[in-house]
Write a protein that holds these residues in place. Structure first.
Motif, PDB file in Angstrom:
ATOM      1  N   VAL A  14       0.114   3.786  -9.243  1.00 46.04           N
ATOM      2  CA  VAL A  14       1.074   2.999  -8.480  1.00 46.04           C
ATOM      3  C   VAL A  14       1.754   3.850  -7.415  1.00 46.04           C
ATOM      4  CG1 VAL A  14       3.298   1.809  -8.634  1.00 46.04           C
ATOM      5  CG2 VAL A  14       1.467   1.237 -10.226  1.00 46.04           C
ATOM      6  N   TRP A  15       2.145   5.081  -7.771  1.00 44.93           N
ATOM      7  CA  TRP A  15       2.831   5.929  -6.794  1.00 44.93           C
ATOM      8  C   TRP A  15       1.895   6.428  -5.698  1.00 44.93           C
ATOM      9  CZ3 TRP A  15       7.729   6.247  -5.676  1.00 44.93           C
ATOM     10  CH2 TRP A  15       8.670   5.858  -6.635  1.00 44.93           C
ATOM     11  N   LEU A  16       0.650   6.687  -6.029  1.00 46.38           N
ATOM     12  CA  LEU A  16      -0.314   7.047  -4.994  1.00 46.38           C
ATOM     13  C   LEU A  16      -0.555   5.877  -4.043  1.00 46.38           C
ATOM     14  CD1 LEU A  16      -3.005   9.190  -6.854  1.00 46.38           C
ATOM     15  CD2 LEU A  16      -1.576   9.915  -4.937  1.00 46.38           C
ATOM     16  N   LEU A  17      -0.650   4.672  -4.610  1.00 46.56           N
ATOM     17  CA  LEU A  17      -0.828   3.492  -3.768  1.00 46.56           C
ATOM     18  C   LEU A  17       0.390   3.273  -2.874  1.00 46.56           C
ATOM     19  CD1 LEU A  17      -2.438   0.943  -6.263  1.00 46.56           C
ATOM     20  CD2 LEU A  17      -3.549   2.072  -4.327  1.00 46.56           C
ATOM     21  N   ALA A  18       1.581   3.509  -3.418  1.00 46.79           N
ATOM     22  CA  ALA A  18       2.787   3.341  -2.616  1.00 46.79           C
ATOM     23  C   ALA A  18       2.821   4.328  -1.449  1.00 46.79           C
ATOM     24  CB  ALA A  18       4.023   3.512  -3.496  1.00 46.79           C
ATOM     25  N   THR A  19       2.463   5.585  -1.721  1.00 49.74           N
ATOM     26  CA  THR A  19       2.429   6.591  -0.652  1.00 49.74           C
ATOM     27  C   THR A  19       1.382   6.239   0.399  1.00 49.74           C
ATOM     28  OG1 THR A  19       3.086   8.287  -2.249  1.00 49.74           O
ATOM     29  CG2 THR A  19       2.161   9.052  -0.174  1.00 49.74           C
ATOM     30  N   ALA A  20       0.225   5.802  -0.063  1.00 54.89           N
ATOM     31  CA  ALA A  20      -0.815   5.376   0.872  1.00 54.89           C
ATOM     32  C   ALA A  20      -0.362   4.177   1.686  1.00 54.89           C
ATOM     33  CB  ALA A  20      -2.094   5.043   0.100  1.00 54.89           C
ATOM     34  N   GLY A  21       0.373   3.267   1.038  1.00 49.59           N
ATOM     35  CA  GLY A  21       0.854   2.080   1.732  1.00 49.59           C
ATOM     36  C   GLY A  21       1.816   2.410   2.858  1.00 49.59           C
ATOM     37  N   VAL A  22       2.726   3.345   2.621  1.00 48.42           N
ATOM     38  CA  VAL A  22       3.637   3.768   3.685  1.00 48.42           C
ATOM     39  C   VAL A  22       2.839   4.335   4.858  1.00 48.42           C
ATOM     40  CG1 VAL A  22       5.439   5.423   4.322  1.00 48.42           C
ATOM     41  CG2 VAL A  22       5.603   4.175   2.162  1.00 48.42           C
ATOM     42  N   ILE A  78      -5.643   9.942   0.743  1.00 49.03           N
ATOM     43  CA  ILE A  78      -5.191   9.466  -0.567  1.00 49.03           C
ATOM     44  C   ILE A  78      -6.211   8.516  -1.181  1.00 49.03           C
ATOM     45  CG2 ILE A  78      -3.454   8.050  -1.739  1.00 49.03           C
ATOM     46  CD1 ILE A  78      -1.388   9.217   0.186  1.00 49.03           C
ATOM     47  N   MET A  79      -6.763   7.640  -0.385  1.00 48.87           N
ATOM     48  CA  MET A  79      -7.745   6.698  -0.938  1.00 48.87           C
ATOM     49  C   MET A  79      -9.015   7.410  -1.366  1.00 48.87           C
ATOM     50  SD  MET A  79      -5.838   4.232  -0.988  1.00 48.87           S
ATOM     51  CE  MET A  79      -7.049   3.362  -1.974  1.00 48.87           C
ATOM     52  N   LEU A  80      -9.417   8.455  -0.638  1.00 50.68           N
ATOM     53  CA  LEU A  80     -10.560   9.258  -1.080  1.00 50.68           C
ATOM     54  C   LEU A  80     -10.267   9.913  -2.425  1.00 50.68           C
ATOM     55  CD1 LEU A  80     -11.735  10.972   2.227  1.00 50.68           C
ATOM     56  CD2 LEU A  80     -13.098   9.435   0.784  1.00 50.68           C
ATOM     57  N   LEU A  81      -9.047  10.415  -2.582  1.00 48.73           N
ATOM     58  CA  LEU A  81      -8.662  11.033  -3.847  1.00 48.73           C
ATOM     59  C   LEU A  81      -8.737  10.037  -4.994  1.00 48.73           C
ATOM     60  CD1 LEU A  81      -7.382  13.334  -5.535  1.00 48.73           C
ATOM     61  CD2 LEU A  81      -5.136  12.472  -4.801  1.00 48.73           C
ATOM     62  N   ILE A  82      -8.167   8.840  -4.786  1.00 53.04           N
ATOM     63  CA  ILE A  82      -8.198   7.820  -5.844  1.00 53.04           C
ATOM     64  C   ILE A  82      -9.629   7.427  -6.175  1.00 53.04           C
ATOM     65  CG2 ILE A  82      -7.583   5.437  -6.389  1.00 53.04           C
ATOM     66  CD1 ILE A  82      -5.048   5.812  -4.763  1.00 53.04           C
TER      67      ILE A  82
END
Length: 403
Positions: free
Chosen positions: A216-224, A385-389
């Protein structure tokens, strides 16, 4: 027979889409009137962007807070309350005597408008399993369809009576259209359907290489990051066209074209998500958005700007709905409103930050070139970030056990 992916699900989706077309007007109206606000109140570009920024702050908070309320109280009651708030706030904003008053009321507009985006997406996602990707894409497209239609609906009013009358029209529409539609969404999701959806999410969560909190926090950072980039053309395209001498009407047409391209992108991304999953679909969209931003740098001609704006819309439209799909793929449905709302809130924070930041950079440099470059840099963070996920979420081979 399960209600998931049923005729009931699709009917509910259609009614939700109709509600979304009106409810999301609050996100786009301030963009269309930005040049008029700047001229009427005699402020610089950054200050004129402030009502948009606080709109997005209210929109961001509303996605999270209203999402939590919907988890507790159901979607119909909360949407009815939001319709009343939108109508009252637009009516008040139409009489705002200064930029500060307008900004305060825009924050309330943003908060109420949020109910028609993330929380409504979360509700629709509850009614689908196999076709969740395309269903989420369709309801998320209501936001862009609203942004494409309202500038055209309001164009003659803006050219004649002005932006204050346009705001009164939106206020009346919120009350007369949204309220009746909320009554059609009173039926709750059956418990057996909730259980089936929860079981599917639990299986995906076990296969992931990230904890729910980390995801969730990775998605939030990516979203910003992605939405700072996304906001540059979306928020400032009208002002950009005014600076180039093409006028606000041309800018409004480009915004509509951009958002119509976004609708197509969202639908295609929804189909892809049903096949590829949300993470890979989001990565593809984010990469294409970054490439489209590069195209704006050498472009100033009228016809090329129309083309680039369409390309940008086709590139980025599926990004934000993909976040909701990822959350619903991995997390329990009973937390859908709050979890989806939190991640959507992060994307809106990015839009608000990017909208203000682009105006600030413009005031510092006298052009939008560095604002586009700033967006590209933030977009690169999102791609990383998306590559990491994606890499962390791949199934891992079992460790060898010593003989």
């Amino acid at each position: 027979m399960s209600v998931l992916d049923s005729r009931t699900s699709w009917t509910r989706l259609g009614l939700s889409l109709a509600l979304s077309l009106v409810g999301n007007a609050g996100m786009w109206a301030i963009i269309v009137i930005l040049p008029a606000v700047e001229a009427e109140f005699g402020v610089d570009r950054a200050t004129a962007s402030l009502p948009y920024t606080v709109t997005m702050v209210g929109f961001a908070l509303g996605n999270w807070v209203i999402g939590r309320w919907i988890d507790r109280h159901g979607v119909a009651r909360v949407l009815a309350a939001s319709a009343l708030l939108i109508g009252a706030s637009f009516a008040g904003a139409a009489m705002a005597p200064n930029i500060l008053t307008l900004s305060v009321l825009q924050a309330a507009i943003g908060f109420g408008t949020a109910a028609s985006f993330g929380p409504l997406i979360a509700d629709v996602s509850q009614w689908f399993l196999r076709r969740r990707g395309i269903a989420v894409a369709i309801i998320a497209s209501g936001n862009y369809l609203s942004g494409a239609l309202w500038p055209l609906i309001l164009a003659d009013i803006l050219a004649g009576p002005g932006w204050r009358t346009a705001y009164l029209v939106i206020a009346a529409s919120a009350i007369l259209v949204m309220l009746p539609l909320t009554f059609a969404l009173r039926r709750p999701l059956p418990e057996e359907a909730m259980t089936a959806s929860a079981a599917a999410a639990a299986l995906r969560q076990q296969s992931a290489g990230l904890s729910p909190t980390a995801l969730v926090w990775l998605l939030a950072t990516a979203g910003v990051s992605c939405c700072v980039a996304m906001s540059m053309p979306q928020v400032h395209i009208v002002a950009y066209c005014v600076d180039l001498g093409y006028g606000p009407a041309v800018g409004a047409e480009m915004l509509s074209l951009m958002l119509m391209g976004g609708v197509v992108s969202r639908l295609v991304s929804g189909l892809l998500a049903d096949r590829l999953g949300g993470v890979l679909t989001l990565l593809i969209g984010s990469t294409l958005q970054m490439l489209a931003l590069f195209l704006y740098l050498p472009t100033s001609g009228l016809a090329p700007l129309y083309v680039v704006s369409l390309i940008f819309g086709l590139a980025q439209g599926g990004i934000v709905p993909s976040y909701a799909i990822i959350v619903r793929e991995y997390l329990p449905p009973r937390e859908a409103g709050a979890r989806v709302g939190f991640v959507i809130m992060a994307t809106i924070v990015g839009m608000a930050l990017g909208g203000w930041m682009s105006g600030w950079i413009y005031d510092l440099t006298g052009s939008y070139t560095w604002a586009f470059l700033n967006g590209i840099a933030f977009n690169a963070v999102n791609v990383a970030i998306m590559l990491l996920i994606l890499l962390r979420s791949r199934p891992r081979a079992p460790k060898a056990v010593p003989a």
